[in-house]
Design a protein around this motif. Structure first.
Motif, PDB file in Angstrom:
ATOM      1  N   GLY A  35     -10.012 -18.444  27.180  1.00  0.00           N
ATOM      2  CA  GLY A  35      -8.630 -18.867  27.369  1.00  0.00           C
ATOM      3  C   GLY A  35      -8.340 -20.214  26.735  1.00  0.00           C
ATOM      4  O   GLY A  35      -7.237 -20.459  26.237  1.00  0.00           O
ATOM      5  N   VAL A  36      -9.344 -21.102  26.768  1.00  0.00           N
ATOM      6  CA  VAL A  36      -9.178 -22.415  26.136  1.00  0.00           C
ATOM      7  C   VAL A  36      -9.007 -22.235  24.628  1.00  0.00           C
ATOM      8  O   VAL A  36      -8.137 -22.854  24.001  1.00  0.00           O
ATOM      9  CB  VAL A  36     -10.377 -23.334  26.478  1.00  0.00           C
ATOM     10  CG1 VAL A  36     -10.478 -24.505  25.504  1.00  0.00           C
ATOM     11  CG2 VAL A  36     -10.254 -23.839  27.914  1.00  0.00           C
ATOM     12  N   VAL A  37      -9.823 -21.370  24.033  1.00  0.00           N
ATOM     13  CA  VAL A  37      -9.678 -21.082  22.594  1.00  0.00           C
ATOM     14  C   VAL A  37      -8.283 -20.514  22.331  1.00  0.00           C
ATOM     15  O   VAL A  37      -7.623 -20.890  21.355  1.00  0.00           O
ATOM     16  CB  VAL A  37     -10.779 -20.113  22.099  1.00  0.00           C
ATOM     17  CG1 VAL A  37     -10.483 -19.634  20.680  1.00  0.00           C
ATOM     18  CG2 VAL A  37     -12.147 -20.787  22.157  1.00  0.00           C
ATOM     19  N   ASP A  38      -7.802 -19.649  23.218  1.00  0.00           N
ATOM     20  CA  ASP A  38      -6.459 -19.079  23.042  1.00  0.00           C
ATOM     21  C   ASP A  38      -5.388 -20.172  23.026  1.00  0.00           C
ATOM     22  O   ASP A  38      -4.466 -20.134  22.214  1.00  0.00           O
ATOM     23  CB  ASP A  38      -6.140 -18.085  24.165  1.00  0.00           C
ATOM     24  CG  ASP A  38      -6.945 -16.801  24.029  1.00  0.00           C
ATOM     25  OD1 ASP A  38      -7.583 -16.606  22.968  1.00  0.00           O
ATOM     26  OD2 ASP A  38      -6.943 -16.006  24.984  1.00  0.00           O
ATOM     27  N   VAL A  39      -5.502 -21.132  23.942  1.00  0.00           N
ATOM     28  CA  VAL A  39      -4.531 -22.234  23.980  1.00  0.00           C
ATOM     29  C   VAL A  39      -4.561 -22.980  22.649  1.00  0.00           C
ATOM     30  O   VAL A  39      -3.517 -23.346  22.104  1.00  0.00           O
ATOM     31  CB  VAL A  39      -4.838 -23.204  25.145  1.00  0.00           C
ATOM     32  CG1 VAL A  39      -3.984 -24.462  25.036  1.00  0.00           C
ATOM     33  CG2 VAL A  39      -4.599 -22.523  26.481  1.00  0.00           C
TER      34      VAL A  39
END
Lengths: 310, 310
Positions: free
Chosen positions: B244-248
C-alpha cells in the motif's frame, strides 16, 4: 494568435491548431516513424508542424506558443523528458530542442496529464477545481488536476495509478509487480480476457463478435446484443474497474472523475454500473457533495488541446 | 503571541500552547467525557483551554488564534464538521461555536490533516512541498499536503486511503466494503491478527508477549526477541503495509511519505522492509528523485501543533 498542440504517441504523432476560444481548428496525424535519435524525432515533429501550418494556410507568425504531451515522465519545469516509453529515447531536452526548431516557447508534459488538462480546460471537467482523469487503454494512465493545475509529484511521475496493487500476488505486470490494477481494469485487459475466453470456445457468440470488431469494443457490442458470456465478462470487468474508481474517489474526492480512452464512447453503459458501485461503496455515499463520474468529452482531441494550453 | 492547538479524539481531547518558533510550550489532556450535545462538547473544550492557560500562567490576551483537529469530515472554508466519528454529533459549526467561547478566530480541520500539517510545518516532512502522512492506528488515516497546503477534495473527505480496496472480497470493513487496506495494514489489524493467532496457541512465545505488552507493540517486541511466530506475522504485515505504501508513491510521488501512529516508534525496524519493497516495486525505482519514506517526528504532538498552525 494561435497555439500549437502536439500529442506524441508510440506509433503516431498528432499536431493541432488551437485558437483563443479553445477550439481545435484542425489537426494532422503522422506515423511517428522509426525515429532512432532525438534529432530525428525533433525533425519529424517540426516537419509535421510545418505540414499542418501549410495545410491550413497559417503563417508561422500567427503561432505564439506550442505544447507537447509525451508518453513518459517529464520534469515540467525544465521540459526534460527522462525516458520516452515505446521510443527507447532518454534525457530528451524537449522544450529546448523543439523551441529552437519551432521558433516559439514550448511547454512539455506527460501525455495523460495533457489529456486531463484538456478535459479540465474545455471538456468533461470544464471549470472543475479538481479532477482525476483515467485513460483506459492498453494500460491505465491518470492525469491529476488539482486547484486548476496539473499535479506532477516530486519527479513528474505522479498518477501511475494503473500500477497500484489490486490483487495480491495477482497477474504479472510488465512493471515488475504482480496484480496491478491495469492488468484487470484497462480496456486492454478486457480484450485479453475476452480473447482468452474465446481461445477455448471458438464457436461462442462472443468469439464471433471478437473476430468482427476485435478488442474491448467487441465485448460491449456482444453484451449489448444479449450474448450471455460477454455480459458475464463485462460484469466482472465493471467490478474491477468500479472498485478502483471508488478507491480514486476515497483518496482524492475530486470534483470530477473523468473516464477516457476508447471505452469511454460507451457512455451510460459504462457509467451506470460504476455509479451504482460508488453509491454503495463510497465512504462519502451520504455526503451532500460527491464526486461526479463522467466520460471524457474531447476524445482523441484532449491530448492536443491540453498540450496547446499547457 | 501564542496559538492554541486542540486535538479532539474519541476518548481524549488535548490542548497545547504553541509559540512563534513553532515550539509546543505545554499541553493538557482530558477525557472527552460523555458529551451528549454540541453545547456540552464546546463547553468541555473551552474549560480545557482555560485550565491549560491557568496551568501555564498565560493570560487570555496573549492568545491570537486557535485551531482544532477533529475526527470527522470538515469543510475547512466554513469550519463546519459534517459528522464526528465516535461522538455521534452532526453538523457542528465548530469554528463559529469555539470562536465565540475562546474569543479568538478558530480554524477547523480533520485530525489526520492537522497531524500531517504539523509534520510538514515542523516535523519529519519539514520544508517538503508535498507529503502524504499515513497514521497507522485502529484504522489508517491519511493527511495529504500538496504545495504546502492541506488537500481536502471537493467535500473535505479526501485521504480515506484506509478504505481503498486491497484484497478483492477480503475481510469485512465497518465502512461497508470488503478488503479495505486498513483491515490488513493498520496497527489495529496487526494486533487483531496476533490475538487471532494466540487464541489457538495460548502457550506460544507470542502469546506471552501479547499478555505482557498487548497490541501491535507486542508483535514487534516478540519478533525482536527472536520469536519465530511473531517474525512470520510481521513479515506478512510488512508485505501488506509495503504494498500500500508503494501504491501511495505510485499515485502521489510525494516528496516525503510519513508513517505516524504508535508503530512509527519502531523507526528503522519499520522503515527498512518498506524501503526494500519500494526499491523493488516502485515504478520510479530508477528515477533520480524519489519519495523519502520516514517515520513521524512529533508523535502525539503533531495533531496539536498542526491544529495551532492551521
Amino acid at each position: 494568435m494561435l497555439k500549437l498542440g502536439i500529442d506524441l504517441g508510440g506509433t503516431t504523432v498528432t499536431a493541432g491548431l488551437v485558437d483563443e476560444n479553445l477550439t481545435l481548428l484542425g489537426s494532422l496525424t503522422w506515423d511517428t516513424g522509426a525515429v532512432a535519435s532525438i534529432d530525428a524525432l525533433e525533425t519529424r515533429i517540426a516537419a509535421l508542424c510545418d505540414a499542418l501550418l501549410e495545410k491550413f494556410w497559417v503563417p508561422r507568425t500567427r503561432i505564439e506558443r506550442a505544447g507537447i504531451g509525451v508518453p513518459g515522465a517529464v520534469d515540467p519545469a525544465t521540459g526534460v523528458v527522462g525516458m520516452l516509453s515505446n521510443l527507447a529515447l532518454t534525457d530528451w531536452r524537449a522544450a529546448e530542442g523543439l523551441s529552437a526548431r519551432l521558433g516559439v516557447p514550448v511547454r512539455v508534459d506527460n501525455d495523460a496529464n495533457a489529456a486531463a488538462y484538456g478535459e479540465v480546460r474545455c471538456g468533461a471537467a470544464k471549470r472543475a477545481r479538481s479532477a482525476v482523469c483515467l485513460t483506459l487503454g492498453t494500460g491505465i494512465g491518470a492525469g491529476i488536476v488539482l486547484d486548476g493545475k496539473i499535479y506532477h509529484g516530486v519527479n513528474g511521475a505522479a498518477g501511475e495509478i494503473g500500477h497500484r496493487s489490486f490483487v495480491p500476488d495477482g497477474r504479472a505486470c510488465a512493471c515488475g509487480r504482480r496484480g496491478c490494477w491495469e492488468r484487470y481494469a484497462s480496456s486492454g485487459a478486457l480484450a485479453l480476457d475476452a480473447a482468452d475466453f474465446c481461445r477455448t470456445r471458438p464457436d461462442s457468440g462472443l468469439a464471433r463478435y471478437l473476430r468482427q470488431t476485435g478488442g474491448a469494443q467487441a465485448v460491449f457490442d456482444a453484451a449489448q446484443a444479449g450474448v450471455a458470456d460477454a455480459q458475464l465478462l463485462l460484469e466482472r470487468y465493471f467490478g474491477w474497474l468500479g472498485a478502483g474508481v471508488v478507491d480514486v474517489i476515497q483518496i482524492f474526492q475530486p470534483e470530477v472523475l473523468v473516464l477516457g480512452g476508447g471505452v469511454s464512447r460507451q457512455g451510460e453503459r459504462l457509467l451506470a454500473p460504476l455509479r451504482a458501485m460508488a453509491d454503495e461503496q463510497e465512504y462519502t455515499r451520504d455526503a451532500r457533495t460527491r464526486t461526479k463520474i463522467v466520460c471524457a468529452a474531447l476524445g482523441g482531441g484532449a491530448g492536443v488541446l491540453g498540450a496547446a494550453l499547457l
